[in-house]
Design a protein around this motif. Structure first.
Motif, PDB file in Angstrom:
ATOM      1  N   ASN A 128       0.806  -1.226   0.000  1.00  0.00           N
ATOM      2  CA  ASN A 128       0.000   0.000   0.000  1.00  0.00           C
ATOM      3  C   ASN A 128       0.836   1.272   0.000  1.00  0.00           C
ATOM      4  O   ASN A 128       0.405   2.292  -0.527  1.00  0.00           O
TER       5      ASN A 128
ATOM      6  N   CYS B 112       1.502   3.542   2.263  1.00  0.00           N
ATOM      7  CA  CYS B 112       0.981   4.752   2.932  1.00  0.00           C
ATOM      8  C   CYS B 112       2.173   5.611   3.329  1.00  0.00           C
ATOM      9  O   CYS B 112       3.219   5.089   3.733  1.00  0.00           O
TER      10      CYS B 112
ATOM     11  N   HIS C 166      -7.265  -3.640   5.305  1.00  0.00           N
ATOM     12  CA  HIS C 166      -7.328  -2.283   4.767  1.00  0.00           C
ATOM     13  C   HIS C 166      -8.762  -2.056   4.306  1.00  0.00           C
ATOM     14  O   HIS C 166      -9.372  -2.943   3.705  1.00  0.00           O
TER      15      HIS C 166
ATOM     16  N   ARG D 125      -1.826   9.063   1.695  1.00  0.00           N
ATOM     17  CA  ARG D 125      -1.947   8.140   0.566  1.00  0.00           C
ATOM     18  C   ARG D 125      -2.761   6.900   0.956  1.00  0.00           C
ATOM     19  O   ARG D 125      -2.400   5.769   0.648  1.00  0.00           O
ATOM     20  N   ARG D 126      -3.901   7.158   1.584  1.00  0.00           N
ATOM     21  CA  ARG D 126      -4.747   6.061   2.043  1.00  0.00           C
ATOM     22  C   ARG D 126      -5.667   5.525   0.944  1.00  0.00           C
ATOM     23  O   ARG D 126      -6.223   4.446   1.065  1.00  0.00           O
TER      24      ARG D 126
END
Length: 585
Positions: free
Chosen positions: A262, A264, A364, A402-403
């Motif tokens: 991911n 983040c 997530h 940056r989710r």
């Protein structure tokens, strides 16, 4: 009214035996330099050098090749039947790799993945002939399984190393030298800095290097520091059966995938745990079956991004359906195709034992398609509890993190989950004081806490980590006192709203899995309900559900129906426990 309605007797947990195979990765090579005189006639010195070179060449020819540095990507087809180590590296003998009954003391810090890593590491060491001890003073090897998610977590390890320094210096000469090792995320993040800063540390092993622990310890026995912090694209320890550290445990963690893609901006995990890779479904189901046979009544499926699970181990799996994300969510990476997804795994695991509870963490929010929610609703043994990390209530901060979602998309998902799974228990993570967070951003997080009313929460002040995107591109511009003030405000609001949410359980009967005696009173037992809330109740005789003529006492692993009488923060008396303060649960 007595709080108990009935009790279902369960099989007691048995100690698991190890099943592991060992593969090797060379740690170091020799490098030789020779100077060749320009004279055409070899001198005696030249002849001597030539002899040395020929000797070196002959040893080099029988030494390691490039292939020795590559870890096989395939799982060995058979499990070794003994503790014998196969194919040791050229600089070690088989005997040197054996533990020879040296005693290992393991300390675990951080998340549930580290608990599972500890069990994996111990399985490998036990197979090599080491013994386990819970007495620090009698240990020959001390291994700390570490966390690196926040600066405070690392400082805890530095402090612990200072405490262990005196233990090592006072070691009697009549005993084998004490070896100290750092395992896990902190070893991966800091690498040689640990060895340079603390000369007392003998070995480092990153999260993907536990198979090499016997080899690292063998090198350390020669007085050298040894390290393997290489990350792997394929290591899942699928063929290693973790050995539980508590023989009386009623639940177990089962790792189904490792790493995270991911990226983040605040998170160090991709840099300490590596890229996402999933275990084959078959190996996971086999482990869960064995846990069921041993009498365990609850398993938690583990992964840094557990619901992004994707088994591509078989060619035919690549024809599976494409990825479906939660509505309004996006990824920071190119969409992945094929593979057996989390819904398939959850379906198969839940069919193994109808009396075994199934949980999973940490997910997530982007990976909650309808098929997962439908499965949770339909299967009685899949717990109606979902961890849904929000991190912030501000869309602007979420973008900086940056989710991959906005506040609006997150709230819509919350409503959809509650409509799909009536009575679901929700938990979340929040970070106070992220880079550039304004007072307005903070107030939006406060309002999200009030709007959702989580049952359990994990709240922390932001701690910048090197290597992360935030470290390179953002500024940690929120003063520490402001971070702490905002954190306290979030905690206060969370506790108020959690109290309201959890009071809905008062007067209701909850099915509780007994874990053991309560830490607060020897006269009480504790356990957890379906929503993962802790329940405290009296240790008294009650009617056996299978035979009303019998009076029994609840044992760890039993299911008990308990009527909730009342609750309060930070603890519930004789009822489910509400979450408390910073690490809430």
């Amino acid at each position: 009214m007595h709080p108990f309605q009935c009790v279902l007797r369960a099989r007691r947990c048995l100690r698991r035996g190890p099943l592991a195979s060992v593969s090797w990765l060379l740690l170091r090579t020799c490098r030789a330099h020779s100077s060749v005189p320009s004279s055409a006639c070899p001198s005696p010195q030249r002849q001597q050098e030539d002899g040395v070179w020929k000797d070196f060449s002959s040893r080099l020819a029988t030494g390691p090749t490039f292939q020795d540095f590559l870890r096989s990507a395939s799982v060995p087809p058979e499990q070794p039947s003994s503790s014998e180590v196969e194919d040791p590296p050229p600089y070690l003998t088989v005997d040197e790799l054996l533990g020879r009954q040296r005693r290992v003391y393991l300390e675990t810090y951080g998340c549930q993945m580290n608990v599972n890593d500890t069990e994996i590491a111990w399985s490998i060491l036990q197979k090599s002939g080491y013994l386990r001890t819970s007495n620090l003073q009698e240990a020959d090897v001390i291994l700390l399984v570490t966390c690196s998610i926040r600066e405070k977590a690392e400082q805890t390890i530095w402090n612990r190393l200072h405490q262990l320094k005196s233990l090592k210096s006072k070691r009697l000469r009549s005993r084998v030298p004490l070896r100290i090792g750092i395992l896990g995320c902190m070893a991966e993040r800091l690498k040689e800095e640990i060895l340079n800063r603390e000369k007392m540390v003998d070995i480092l092993a990153g999260p993907d290097a536990y198979r090499d622990l016997p080899q690292l310890l063998a090198v350390a026995e020669s007085g050298q520091q040894a390290a393997n912090v290489l990350l792997s694209l394929d290591e899942t320890y699928a063929d290693v059966m973790p050995v539980q550290t508590s023989p009386s445990a009623t639940s177990a963690f089962v790792s189904i995938m490792r790493g995270c893609d991911n990226m983040c901006s605040y998170c160090i995990v991709p840099f300490t745990r590596g890229r996402e890779r999933s275990r084959p479904v078959a190996s996971i189901l086999e482990e869960v079956r064995k846990l069921s046979e041993q009498g365990l009544k609850e398993v938690t499926l583990l992964g840094q991004n557990v619901n992004s699970f994707r088994d591509n181990s078989e060619v035919q799996f690549n024809n599976a359906v494409s990825t479906n994300l939660s509505r309004g969510f996006s990824t920071n990476y190119k969409a992945k195709q094929g593979g057996l997804r989390f819904a398939h795994l959850l379906d198969q695991v839940s069919r193994i034992d109808p009396e075994m509870r199934i949980r999973f963490t940490s997910p997530h929010p982007k990976d909650f398609p309808d098929e997962v929610l439908q499965l949770i609703r339909e299967r009685d043994n899949i717990c109606k509890q979902i961890h849904l990390p929000a991190q912030s209530g501000s869309s602007r901060v979420l973008e900086a993190m940056r989710r991959g979602y906005s506040r609006e998309a997150y709230v819509e998902l919350i409503h959809h989950i509650r409509e799909s799974i009536p009575g679901v228990s929700l938990s979340s993570d929040f970070i106070a004081g992220f880079c550039g967070e304004t007072e307005e951003d903070h107030l939006q997080t406060v309002s999200l806490l009030r709007e959702v009313q989580y049952n359990i929460g994990f709240l922390f002040a932001y701690s910048m980590r090197q290597k992360t995107r935030a470290y390179h591109r953002l500024k940690d511009d929120i003063p520490e006192e402001v971070k702490l003030r905002r954190l306290e405000e979030l905690i206060t609001v969370f506790r108020e709203e959690a109290t309201k949410a959890n009071k809905s359980f008062v007067g209701c009967t909850q099915l509780v899995l007994v874990e053991g005696p309560s830490k607060r009173s020897a006269a009480d037992l504790c356990g957890r309900n379906d929503g993962n809330l802790k329940v405290i109740f009296a240790d008294a005789e009650m009617e056996d559900a299978t035979d009303s003529r019998l009076r029994v006492r609840a044992q760890p692993g039993d299911y008990v129906l308990v009527k909730v009488c009342h609750c309060h923060l930070p603890l519930f008396s004789s009822c489910p426990l509400c979450p408390s303060a910073r690490t809430c649960g």
